[in-house]
Design a protein around this motif. Structure first.
Motif, PDB file in Angstrom:
ATOM      1  N   LYS B 168      24.127  59.230  -2.637  1.00  0.00           N
ATOM      2  CA  LYS B 168      25.515  58.751  -2.724  1.00  0.00           C
ATOM      3  C   LYS B 168      25.795  58.158  -4.105  1.00  0.00           C
ATOM      4  CE  LYS B 168      26.334  57.864   2.148  1.00  0.00           C
ATOM      5  NZ  LYS B 168      26.562  56.850   3.183  1.00  0.00           N
ATOM      6  N   VAL B 169      24.845  57.348  -4.591  1.00  0.00           N
ATOM      7  CA  VAL B 169      25.029  56.741  -5.915  1.00  0.00           C
ATOM      8  C   VAL B 169      25.122  57.837  -6.972  1.00  0.00           C
ATOM      9  CG1 VAL B 169      23.904  55.384  -7.701  1.00  0.00           C
ATOM     10  CG2 VAL B 169      23.957  54.533  -5.370  1.00  0.00           C
ATOM     11  N   SER B 170      24.261  58.841  -6.854  1.00  0.00           N
ATOM     12  CA  SER B 170      24.268  59.937  -7.816  1.00  0.00           C
ATOM     13  C   SER B 170      25.620  60.640  -7.836  1.00  0.00           C
ATOM     14  CB  SER B 170      23.153  60.935  -7.458  1.00  0.00           C
ATOM     15  OG  SER B 170      23.345  62.135  -8.138  1.00  0.00           O
ATOM     16  N   ARG B 171      26.177  60.866  -6.640  1.00  0.00           N
ATOM     17  CA  ARG B 171      27.505  61.488  -6.579  1.00  0.00           C
ATOM     18  C   ARG B 171      28.535  60.593  -7.255  1.00  0.00           C
ATOM     19  NH1 ARG B 171      28.541  65.137  -2.526  1.00  0.00           N
ATOM     20  NH2 ARG B 171      30.408  65.608  -3.720  1.00  0.00           N
ATOM     21  N   SER B 172      28.480  59.291  -6.972  1.00  0.00           N
ATOM     22  CA  SER B 172      29.484  58.390  -7.538  1.00  0.00           C
ATOM     23  C   SER B 172      29.387  58.352  -9.063  1.00  0.00           C
ATOM     24  CB  SER B 172      29.335  56.985  -6.956  1.00  0.00           C
ATOM     25  OG  SER B 172      28.265  56.308  -7.576  1.00  0.00           O
ATOM     26  N   GLY B 174      28.877  60.879 -10.886  1.00  0.00           N
ATOM     27  CA  GLY B 174      29.440  62.099 -11.440  1.00  0.00           C
ATOM     28  C   GLY B 174      28.657  63.365 -11.166  1.00  0.00           C
ATOM     29  N   ALA B 175      27.488  63.266 -10.529  1.00  0.00           N
ATOM     30  CA  ALA B 175      26.691  64.463 -10.272  1.00  0.00           C
ATOM     31  C   ALA B 175      27.244  65.211  -9.057  1.00  0.00           C
ATOM     32  CB  ALA B 175      25.237  64.082 -10.041  1.00  0.00           C
ATOM     33  N   SER B 176      27.234  66.547  -9.128  1.00  0.00           N
ATOM     34  CA  SER B 176      27.692  67.349  -8.002  1.00  0.00           C
ATOM     35  C   SER B 176      26.600  67.369  -6.935  1.00  0.00           C
ATOM     36  CB  SER B 176      27.969  68.769  -8.476  1.00  0.00           C
ATOM     37  OG  SER B 176      26.757  69.321  -8.962  1.00  0.00           O
ATOM     38  N   VAL B 177      26.873  68.063  -5.823  1.00  0.00           N
ATOM     39  CA  VAL B 177      25.863  68.187  -4.761  1.00  0.00           C
ATOM     40  C   VAL B 177      24.600  68.833  -5.320  1.00  0.00           C
ATOM     41  CG1 VAL B 177      25.352  69.202  -2.512  1.00  0.00           C
ATOM     42  CG2 VAL B 177      27.642  68.342  -2.989  1.00  0.00           C
ATOM     43  N   GLY B 179      23.659  69.109  -8.543  1.00  0.00           N
ATOM     44  CA  GLY B 179      23.067  68.231  -9.547  1.00  0.00           C
ATOM     45  C   GLY B 179      22.269  67.118  -8.889  1.00  0.00           C
ATOM     46  N   ARG B 183      18.313  66.480  -9.456  1.00  0.00           N
ATOM     47  CA  ARG B 183      17.953  65.306 -10.256  1.00  0.00           C
ATOM     48  C   ARG B 183      17.433  64.132  -9.424  1.00  0.00           C
ATOM     49  NH1 ARG B 183      22.120  63.385 -14.487  1.00  0.00           N
ATOM     50  NH2 ARG B 183      20.293  62.344 -15.348  1.00  0.00           N
ATOM     51  N   VAL B 184      17.784  64.115  -8.139  1.00  0.00           N
ATOM     52  CA  VAL B 184      17.361  62.974  -7.320  1.00  0.00           C
ATOM     53  C   VAL B 184      16.476  63.414  -6.149  1.00  0.00           C
ATOM     54  CG1 VAL B 184      18.157  61.069  -5.867  1.00  0.00           C
ATOM     55  CG2 VAL B 184      19.410  61.658  -7.942  1.00  0.00           C
TER      56      VAL B 184
END
Lengths: 345, 266
Positions: B168-172, B174-177, B179, B183-184
């Motif tokens: 969730k943090v990664s999405r917030s 700016g990373a897409s699903v 990405g 990356r995570v």
């Protein structure tokens, strides 16, 4: 600016109903409520991390209800800080920069300032695994703010911290907000945090907002019995009103001003009630006697229950005073409170 | 000074100790006996036999291929199971476990029944030149069938161990699903994929019943061991079995070493 219009979220076993809320530009706003009230759900709906059933979400006037989370321009900091465990402090902070290059200006321009303000310089190359709670939360804040979000969402950022770190992060939040004037929406269950940080607050209970207002106003003029108890008015009784009198069962309570019929409850803070083992010399309009039922020692202060007929008052007393008075369970006691201490709701 | 705590005899501790000893002995005793009965000369002679080398190589190759196929198709599927709730999820999970429960020869028969000339799928296979019966392709199909559940279940647990909040943090930020996954999620879950592939390969290497129905030839190691046993007896099957075990142990050990956490996280 954040604006929620009739936001409704249906989940198995829980739902948020018709939430309406506006957080002004640059405002520090807090969502208050007990655990399980739905505060985090509101936050995650704004962030786009939760499917909403109906209603609209606006950020800076833009309808983002159907916008993917990565395109909303929000930053989020969780209670458990949710740092990426496989990355260093620096890699965590710069995680989002590569997605914000298209906005014309170089991303990460505010990074040196952030690192300085949050004193992260000595930590940059460390793994996030062995940081202290306060350090972790500082990294999480820097990571969220590094991408220059329009709105910062904080999900109980202080709850999981040790008391000394809590004060540190609380101070940092206050300074950061004053310096950056970013719009902040913080979720918490701690009224003291709200008092220190926020200008306005909304109280949420079982998925609905029960009151919105300035923090001080919510504290002194709670709108519902639930909020009254939430802000520490432990004596909330249903009452029948007639002019400047309220009847709780057979007990007549004098109010400071007449109530115009709309009241249903009276509420009194436990610290606003005086207690004595002997009858009070002055004749207060609200002086009654009862029997002590239950004493709770909280260290600096003690909480004493006084029972009269079916009503139980809770009184708060400094522990030293309590010891001087030699009060004991089952003994008779006298209490009194000023008419101005009686809140009606 | 050493202070000794007097211990009273406790029947349950004694029982636990006794059963542990029995279980360990039950597993190790036959294996050690089998491994030590062949002489060194027998073992050396066996490994010079090109048929033996060929069969062990085929076993490793087909099992590895099954693990790779499981990796490619099983990883997104495991992610779906770990991250999403949907109607019928329990049923889907039971379907995944089916290959574990079905008797092995039945697996072979089931696969043959769609690969035959009388079935439309078999006809399509035939038209594009794919042969299942008595082919390496057939062996890989069978081994993937029996190995997939082990991969999917292991990797699903691996994905579940990655907190959704990190995504969730990664999405917030700016990373897409996609990405976010690369990356995570992937960096935090790839070890479970290695373990899943080891589990899948291990299961596939040990398969006999299903393979023998679909492809007696080309001969994988378990089939050869069986053939040597029925044709020549215990003495001739043991050395092949020992070699298969040695090769597999070394391979799994290497994979384990390769996937040991560096330090810090995991």
């Amino acid at each position: 600016m954040i604006r929620l219009e009739n936001l409704t979220v249906d989940l198995p076993g829980f739902c948020l109903r018709e939430i309406n809320l506006t957080v002004g530009n640059g405002e520090f706003f807090t969502l208050l409520g007990p655990t399980g009230a739905g505060k985090t759900l509101i936050l995650e709906s704004i962030a786009g991390l939760l499917p909403t059933s109906s209603g609209r979400i606006y950020l800076d006037g833009r309808d983002v209800t159907r916008v993917a989370p990565e395109n909303r321009g929000i930053g989020i900091v969780y209670q458990d800080n949710a740092l990426f465990p496989h990355l260093t402090v620096k890699e965590n902070i710069t995680f989002g920069l590569r997605y914000h290059q298209k906005n014309g200006r170089a991303p990460g321009k505010n990074l040196p300032l952030l690192i300085d303000r949050l004193s992260l310089e000595p930590l940059l190359n460390r793994s996030v695994e062995n940081l202290s709670g306060g350090e972790r939360q500082r990294v999480a804040l820097a990571r969220a703010l590094a991408v220059d979000p329009a709105v910062l969402l904080l999900d109980e950022p202080l709850s999981a911290l040790d008391p000394n770190f809590r004060e540190e992060i609380r101070g940092i939040l206050k300074r950061l907000h004053t310096a950056t004037e970013i719009t902040v929406l913080m979720v918490t269950h701690d009224f003291a945090e709200a008092h220190f940080l926020a200008r306005r607050a909304a109280i949420i209970h079982q998925g609905t907002i029960e009151q919105v207002g300035y923090v001080g106003e919510v504290f002194t003029k709670p709108a519902t019995p639930f909020i009254a108890e939430f802000v520490g008015m432990k004596n909330v009784f249903p009452a029948v009103f007639h002019q400047d009198r309220a009847w709780v069962d057979d007990l007549c309570v004098t109010l400071s001003a007449p109530v115009n019929g709309s009241g249903k409850y009276i509420a009194i803070r436990p610290e606003d009630i005086q207690i004595s083992p002997e009858k009070f010399p002055t004749d207060s309009p609200n002086a009654v006697s009862g029997v002590i039922s239950g004493i709770m020692n909280h260290g600096f202060y003690s909480e004493i229950g006084i029972k009269l007929a079916d009503i139980r008052f809770q009184v708060m007393l400094q522990s030293s005073t309590f010891v001087q008075m030699k009060l004991s369970n089952g003994a008779p006691a006298f209490i009194q409170f000023a008419p101005s201490a009686v809140h009606t709701l | 000074m050493v202070i000794k705590i007097q211990r009273k005899f406790d029947p349950f501790t004694a029982l636990a100790f006794f059963s542990s000893t029995v279980i360990i002995a039950f597993i190790l005793f036959p294996l050690i006996e089998m491994a030590t009965q062949p002489t060194l000369a027998d073992l050396l002679e066996t490994i010079k036999d090109p048929d033996v080398i060929q069969s062990i190589r085929l076993s490793i190759y087909t099992s590895g291929a099954a693990a790779l196929i499981s990796f490619v198709f099983g990883t997104p599927f495991a992610y779906l199971l770990a991250r999403h709730e949907f109607v019928g999820k329990k049923i889907v999970e039971s379907i995944i476990d089916l290959p574990i429960m079905i008797p092995h020869p039945v697996v072979g028969i089931a696969i043959l029944s769609i690969a035959g000339r009388n079935h439309w799928l078999g006809q399509i296979f035939n038209a594009v030149g794919l042969r299942i019966m008595g082919s390496v392709t057939g062996i890989i199909v069978v081994l993937t069938f029996v190995g997939l559940p082990f991969y999917v279940n292991t990797v699903k647990a691996g994905f579940e161990a990655v907190p959704t909040r990190l995504e969730k943090v990664s999405r917030s930020l700016g990373a897409s699903v996609t990405g976010t996954f690369f990356r995570v999620t992937f960096p935090l879950a790839w070890r479970s994929m290695v373990v899943g592939m080891i589990m899948c390969t291990a299961r596939a290497v040990s398969e006999f019943g299903a393979v023998v129905i679909v492809a007696y030839h080309p001969m994988i190691a378990p089939v050869m061991i069986y053939e040597r046993f029925t044709a020549y007896g215990l003495k001739y099957s043991q050395p092949v079995a020992v070699w298969l075990i040695i090769v597999c142990l070394v391979l799994f050990l290497l994979l384990r070493i390769f996937s040991v956490p560096k330090k810090g996280y995991a």
